[in-house]
Design a protein around this motif. Structure first.
Motif, PDB file in Angstrom:
ATOM      1  N   ALA A 144       0.836  -1.211   0.000  1.00 56.54           N
ATOM      2  CA  ALA A 144       0.000   0.000   0.000  1.00 56.54           C
ATOM      3  C   ALA A 144       0.863   1.250   0.000  1.00 56.54           C
ATOM      4  O   ALA A 144       0.555   2.236  -0.690  1.00 56.54           O
ATOM      5  CB  ALA A 144      -0.918  -0.016   1.221  1.00 56.54           C
ATOM      6  N   LYS A 145       1.953   1.221   0.760  1.00 55.09           N
ATOM      7  CA  LYS A 145       2.863   2.362   0.807  1.00 55.09           C
ATOM      8  C   LYS A 145       3.529   2.578  -0.542  1.00 55.09           C
ATOM      9  O   LYS A 145       3.642   3.712  -1.030  1.00 55.09           O
ATOM     10  CB  LYS A 145       3.919   2.120   1.883  1.00 55.09           C
ATOM     11  N   LYS A 146       3.960   1.480  -1.168  1.00 54.04           N
ATOM     12  CA  LYS A 146       4.604   1.572  -2.484  1.00 54.04           C
ATOM     13  C   LYS A 146       3.625   2.113  -3.516  1.00 54.04           C
ATOM     14  O   LYS A 146       3.990   2.946  -4.363  1.00 54.04           O
ATOM     15  CB  LYS A 146       5.115   0.190  -2.900  1.00 54.04           C
ATOM     16  N   THR A 147       2.387   1.639  -3.455  1.00 52.31           N
ATOM     17  CA  THR A 147       1.367   2.106  -4.389  1.00 52.31           C
ATOM     18  C   THR A 147       1.084   3.591  -4.194  1.00 52.31           C
ATOM     19  O   THR A 147       0.932   4.352  -5.158  1.00 52.31           O
ATOM     20  CB  THR A 147       0.067   1.300  -4.206  1.00 52.31           C
ATOM     21  N   ASP A 172       1.796   6.615  -6.854  1.00 50.28           N
ATOM     22  CA  ASP A 172       0.698   7.476  -7.287  1.00 50.28           C
ATOM     23  C   ASP A 172       1.026   8.959  -7.077  1.00 50.28           C
ATOM     24  O   ASP A 172       0.615   9.807  -7.870  1.00 50.28           O
ATOM     25  CB  ASP A 172      -0.572   7.114  -6.518  1.00 50.28           C
ATOM     26  N   GLN A 173       1.792   9.275  -6.028  1.00 45.53           N
ATOM     27  CA  GLN A 173       2.036  10.663  -5.660  1.00 45.53           C
ATOM     28  C   GLN A 173       3.335  11.249  -6.231  1.00 45.53           C
ATOM     29  O   GLN A 173       3.455  12.453  -6.374  1.00 45.53           O
ATOM     30  CB  GLN A 173       2.073  10.797  -4.132  1.00 45.53           C
ATOM     31  N   LYS A 205       7.800  16.385 -19.725  1.00 46.83           N
ATOM     32  CA  LYS A 205       6.562  16.542 -18.966  1.00 46.83           C
ATOM     33  C   LYS A 205       6.663  15.806 -17.642  1.00 46.83           C
ATOM     34  O   LYS A 205       7.140  14.667 -17.588  1.00 46.83           O
ATOM     35  CB  LYS A 205       5.351  16.021 -19.745  1.00 46.83           C
ATOM     36  N   ASN A 206       6.220  16.466 -16.589  1.00 43.88           N
ATOM     37  CA  ASN A 206       6.056  15.807 -15.293  1.00 43.88           C
ATOM     38  C   ASN A 206       4.591  15.376 -15.200  1.00 43.88           C
ATOM     39  O   ASN A 206       3.710  16.191 -14.934  1.00 43.88           O
ATOM     40  CB  ASN A 206       6.414  16.757 -14.153  1.00 43.88           C
ATOM     41  N   SER A 207       4.339  14.104 -15.424  1.00 41.53           N
ATOM     42  CA  SER A 207       2.964  13.598 -15.406  1.00 41.53           C
ATOM     43  C   SER A 207       2.546  13.130 -14.019  1.00 41.53           C
ATOM     44  O   SER A 207       1.463  12.573 -13.857  1.00 41.53           O
ATOM     45  CB  SER A 207       2.818  12.442 -16.405  1.00 41.53           C
TER      46      SER A 207
END
Length: 219
Positions: A61-64, A68-69, A94-96
């Motif tokens: 969960a932490k890795k996900t 994501d962030q 681009k920073n996506s």
């Protein structure tokens, strides 16, 4: 469990009967102890397995969440031009991701196709060195990228080549590397991220175009 002993006269219980009773009690206690110990061991094994599974779920969960962030910077396009006897290129990145990068290094060069991987690896190593050396960290940390935004790099002299230089390059490619860090929940990542990229150039009659752009998966 009932234990029957034959009574002698005057209701005196024999020593044999006592010993038999004691053996049965000892056996029962031993069996109960084995059951309790076995249950405790199995419980500990199950608890450890449950703990490990929970820890793995938390780690995932932490890795996900971090994935994501965090910032994700890639080379999105290359705009070529030819003027004053040379080919020039503007690299558009681009920073996506959802957060700004902490520090930024971009290195690129026009090279023959056989040398693109070595060139990209060299730029990645240089970027990591700049990110880690105190004397070069100021320049590295001065640059950043805003989430969901594009930015251009066009002042890199290594990617601009004259017409004569281009004629001497076998199957020319632009190869390079982007190195940048992130900060999630106030903690700076020790090892910076890197993304390698390569683009094949097609040059004909002093006109240049970009055939395709390939990037490695940002780590």
């Amino acid at each position: 469990m009932q234990i029957f002993c034959k009574k002698r006269r005057y209701a005196i219980v024999s020593d044999t009967c006592h010993k038999k009773y004691e053996r049965v009690i000892w056996t029962v206690n031993l069996a109960l102890t084995i059951i309790i110990v076995t249950s405790a061991v199995l419980g500990a094994i199950y608890a450890k397995k449950t703990f490990n599974e929970t820890k793995d779920q938390v780690r995932l969960a932490k890795k996900t969440y971090f994935a994501d962030q965090r910032p994700w910077i890639v080379l999105s396009s290359i705009n070529p031009s030819s003027d004053n006897g040379k080919f020039s290129f503007t690299l558009v990145f681009k920073n996506s991701g959802k957060t700004p990068s902490i520090g930024l290094y971009i290195g690129a060069k026009t090279v023959p196709s056989a040398q693109w991987k070595a060139a990209a690896d060299t730029f990645c190593e240089e970027g990591k060195k700049r990110a880690s050396r105190p004397e070069s960290q100021d320049d590295y940390l001065l640059l950043a990228s805003i989430p969901q935004s594009n930015f251009e790099v066009s002042d890199n002299g290594d990617i601009h080549v004259s017409f004569d230089e281009a004629d001497g390059i076998s199957d020319p490619h632009i190869a390079g590397c982007i190195v940048y860090g992130d900060r999630i929940e106030g903690e700076k990542k020790d090892a910076p991220h890197e993304t390698k990229f390569v683009a094949r150039l097609i040059i004909k009659d002093h006109v240049v175009s970009v055939d395709r752009i390939l990037i490695s998966h940002p780590d």
